[in-house]
Scaffold this motif. Structure first.
Motif, PDB file in Angstrom:
ATOM      1  N   ALA A   1     -32.978 -12.433   7.720  1.00  0.00           N
ATOM      2  CA  ALA A   1     -32.519 -13.110   6.508  1.00  0.00           C
ATOM      3  C   ALA A   1     -31.109 -13.672   6.701  1.00  0.00           C
ATOM      4  CB  ALA A   1     -32.546 -12.142   5.332  1.00  0.00           C
ATOM      5  N   LEU A   2     -30.232 -12.907   7.316  1.00  0.00           N
ATOM      6  CA  LEU A   2     -28.875 -13.387   7.550  1.00  0.00           C
ATOM      7  C   LEU A   2     -28.863 -14.559   8.527  1.00  0.00           C
ATOM      8  CD1 LEU A   2     -26.874 -10.043   7.700  1.00  0.00           C
ATOM      9  CD2 LEU A   2     -26.903 -11.741   5.875  1.00  0.00           C
ATOM     10  N   THR A   3     -29.742 -14.521   9.513  1.00  0.00           N
ATOM     11  CA  THR A   3     -29.838 -15.636  10.459  1.00  0.00           C
ATOM     12  C   THR A   3     -30.294 -16.900   9.751  1.00  0.00           C
ATOM     13  OG1 THR A   3     -30.335 -14.099  12.254  1.00  0.00           O
ATOM     14  CG2 THR A   3     -30.911 -16.405  12.607  1.00  0.00           C
ATOM     15  N   CYS A   4     -31.270 -16.775   8.864  1.00  0.00           N
ATOM     16  CA  CYS A   4     -31.739 -17.937   8.104  1.00  0.00           C
ATOM     17  C   CYS A   4     -30.629 -18.490   7.215  1.00  0.00           C
ATOM     18  CB  CYS A   4     -32.949 -17.563   7.251  1.00  0.00           C
ATOM     19  SG  CYS A   4     -34.440 -17.304   8.214  1.00  0.00           S
ATOM     20  N   LEU A   5     -29.888 -17.630   6.558  1.00  0.00           N
ATOM     21  CA  LEU A   5     -28.785 -18.089   5.713  1.00  0.00           C
ATOM     22  C   LEU A   5     -27.704 -18.773   6.539  1.00  0.00           C
ATOM     23  CD1 LEU A   5     -28.400 -15.122   3.205  1.00  0.00           C
ATOM     24  CD2 LEU A   5     -29.201 -17.438   2.722  1.00  0.00           C
ATOM     25  N   ALA A   6     -27.393 -18.214   7.693  1.00  0.00           N
ATOM     26  CA  ALA A   6     -26.379 -18.821   8.552  1.00  0.00           C
ATOM     27  C   ALA A   6     -26.846 -20.182   9.065  1.00  0.00           C
ATOM     28  CB  ALA A   6     -26.062 -17.887   9.723  1.00  0.00           C
ATOM     29  N   ALA A   7     -28.103 -20.301   9.418  1.00  0.00           N
ATOM     30  CA  ALA A   7     -28.639 -21.582   9.893  1.00  0.00           C
ATOM     31  C   ALA A   7     -28.610 -22.625   8.783  1.00  0.00           C
ATOM     32  CB  ALA A   7     -30.062 -21.394  10.414  1.00  0.00           C
ATOM     33  N   ALA A   8     -28.954 -22.220   7.574  1.00  0.00           N
ATOM     34  CA  ALA A   8     -28.922 -23.154   6.443  1.00  0.00           C
ATOM     35  C   ALA A   8     -27.494 -23.603   6.159  1.00  0.00           C
ATOM     36  CB  ALA A   8     -29.537 -22.504   5.210  1.00  0.00           C
ATOM     37  N   ALA A   9     -26.553 -22.673   6.194  1.00  0.00           N
ATOM     38  CA  ALA A   9     -25.146 -23.028   5.955  1.00  0.00           C
ATOM     39  C   ALA A   9     -24.629 -23.959   7.046  1.00  0.00           C
ATOM     40  CB  ALA A   9     -24.302 -21.756   5.887  1.00  0.00           C
ATOM     41  N   LEU A  10     -25.021 -23.712   8.273  1.00  0.00           N
ATOM     42  CA  LEU A  10     -24.606 -24.579   9.380  1.00  0.00           C
ATOM     43  C   LEU A  10     -25.192 -25.979   9.221  1.00  0.00           C
ATOM     44  CD1 LEU A  10     -23.060 -24.608  12.055  1.00  0.00           C
ATOM     45  CD2 LEU A  10     -25.179 -23.976  13.184  1.00  0.00           C
ATOM     46  N   ALA A  11     -26.442 -26.074   8.797  1.00  0.00           N
ATOM     47  CA  ALA A  11     -27.070 -27.378   8.598  1.00  0.00           C
ATOM     48  C   ALA A  11     -26.386 -28.150   7.477  1.00  0.00           C
ATOM     49  CB  ALA A  11     -28.558 -27.197   8.289  1.00  0.00           C
ATOM     50  N   VAL A  12     -26.073 -27.467   6.389  1.00  0.00           N
ATOM     51  CA  VAL A  12     -25.373 -28.132   5.275  1.00  0.00           C
ATOM     52  C   VAL A  12     -23.992 -28.583   5.723  1.00  0.00           C
ATOM     53  CG1 VAL A  12     -24.336 -27.737   3.001  1.00  0.00           C
ATOM     54  CG2 VAL A  12     -26.667 -26.981   3.458  1.00  0.00           C
ATOM     55  N   GLY A  13     -23.293 -27.743   6.446  1.00  0.00           N
ATOM     56  CA  GLY A  13     -21.967 -28.107   6.945  1.00  0.00           C
ATOM     57  C   GLY A  13     -22.013 -29.290   7.889  1.00  0.00           C
ATOM     58  N   ALA A  14     -23.009 -29.334   8.753  1.00  0.00           N
ATOM     59  CA  ALA A  14     -23.145 -30.459   9.677  1.00  0.00           C
ATOM     60  C   ALA A  14     -23.448 -31.742   8.912  1.00  0.00           C
ATOM     61  CB  ALA A  14     -24.249 -30.171  10.688  1.00  0.00           C
ATOM     62  N   GLY A  15     -24.277 -31.653   7.902  1.00  0.00           N
ATOM     63  CA  GLY A  15     -24.591 -32.825   7.087  1.00  0.00           C
ATOM     64  C   GLY A  15     -23.368 -33.346   6.356  1.00  0.00           C
ATOM     65  N   LEU A  16     -22.617 -32.444   5.748  1.00  0.00           N
ATOM     66  CA  LEU A  16     -21.398 -32.863   5.045  1.00  0.00           C
ATOM     67  C   LEU A  16     -20.368 -33.422   6.021  1.00  0.00           C
ATOM     68  CD1 LEU A  16     -21.019 -29.965   2.461  1.00  0.00           C
ATOM     69  CD2 LEU A  16     -21.798 -32.301   2.043  1.00  0.00           C
ATOM     70  N   GLY A  17     -20.294 -32.848   7.195  1.00  0.00           N
ATOM     71  CA  GLY A  17     -19.369 -33.356   8.206  1.00  0.00           C
ATOM     72  C   GLY A  17     -19.745 -34.754   8.665  1.00  0.00           C
ATOM     73  N   ALA A  18     -21.035 -35.010   8.840  1.00  0.00           N
ATOM     74  CA  ALA A  18     -21.482 -36.344   9.247  1.00  0.00           C
ATOM     75  C   ALA A  18     -21.169 -37.373   8.175  1.00  0.00           C
ATOM     76  CB  ALA A  18     -22.983 -36.320   9.548  1.00  0.00           C
ATOM     77  N   VAL A  19     -21.372 -37.022   6.920  1.00  0.00           N
ATOM     78  CA  VAL A  19     -21.059 -37.934   5.822  1.00  0.00           C
ATOM     79  C   VAL A  19     -19.561 -38.202   5.771  1.00  0.00           C
ATOM     80  CG1 VAL A  19     -21.031 -38.145   3.297  1.00  0.00           C
ATOM     81  CG2 VAL A  19     -23.087 -37.358   4.464  1.00  0.00           C
ATOM     82  N   ALA A  20     -18.752 -37.174   5.971  1.00  0.00           N
ATOM     83  CA  ALA A  20     -17.298 -37.357   5.953  1.00  0.00           C
ATOM     84  C   ALA A  20     -16.843 -38.263   7.090  1.00  0.00           C
ATOM     85  CB  ALA A  20     -16.604 -36.003   6.052  1.00  0.00           C
ATOM     86  N   VAL A  21     -17.443 -38.121   8.258  1.00  0.00           N
ATOM     87  CA  VAL A  21     -17.074 -38.979   9.395  1.00  0.00           C
ATOM     88  C   VAL A  21     -17.466 -40.423   9.112  1.00  0.00           C
ATOM     89  CG1 VAL A  21     -17.673 -39.499  11.795  1.00  0.00           C
ATOM     90  CG2 VAL A  21     -17.082 -37.177  11.141  1.00  0.00           C
TER      91      VAL A  21
END
Length: 70
Positions: free
Chosen positions: A30-50
């Motif tokens: 469960a923690l791995t899934c949450l970490a993966a989801a948070a990483l995906a959201v962060g990568a998406g927001l980072g791409a939009v910011a760039v």
């Protein structure tokens, strides 16, 4: 000692041991899934910011044609 002589109490203990071992695995999954989801959201927001940080390109045509006979 054979399993038949241990009775139902032994079977219950085995199930409890397996359940105790399974809980940390379930928690880790469960923690791995949450970490993966948070990483995906962060990568998406980072791409939009760039993409928003790049300067606006001028809308100037590279080739122009002269109008004749008009």
């Amino acid at each position: 000692m054979p399993a038949e002589t241990l009775g139902a109490a032994h079977g219950g203990e085995v199930r409890r041991r397996r359940a105790r071992r399974a809980m940390p695995r379930l928690l880790a999954a469960a923690l791995t899934c949450l970490a993966a989801a948070a990483l995906a959201v962060g990568a998406g927001l980072g791409a939009v910011a760039v993409l928003h940080a790049t300067p606006e390109q001028p809308n100037v045509p590279l080739v122009t044609f002269e109008r004749t006979g008009g």
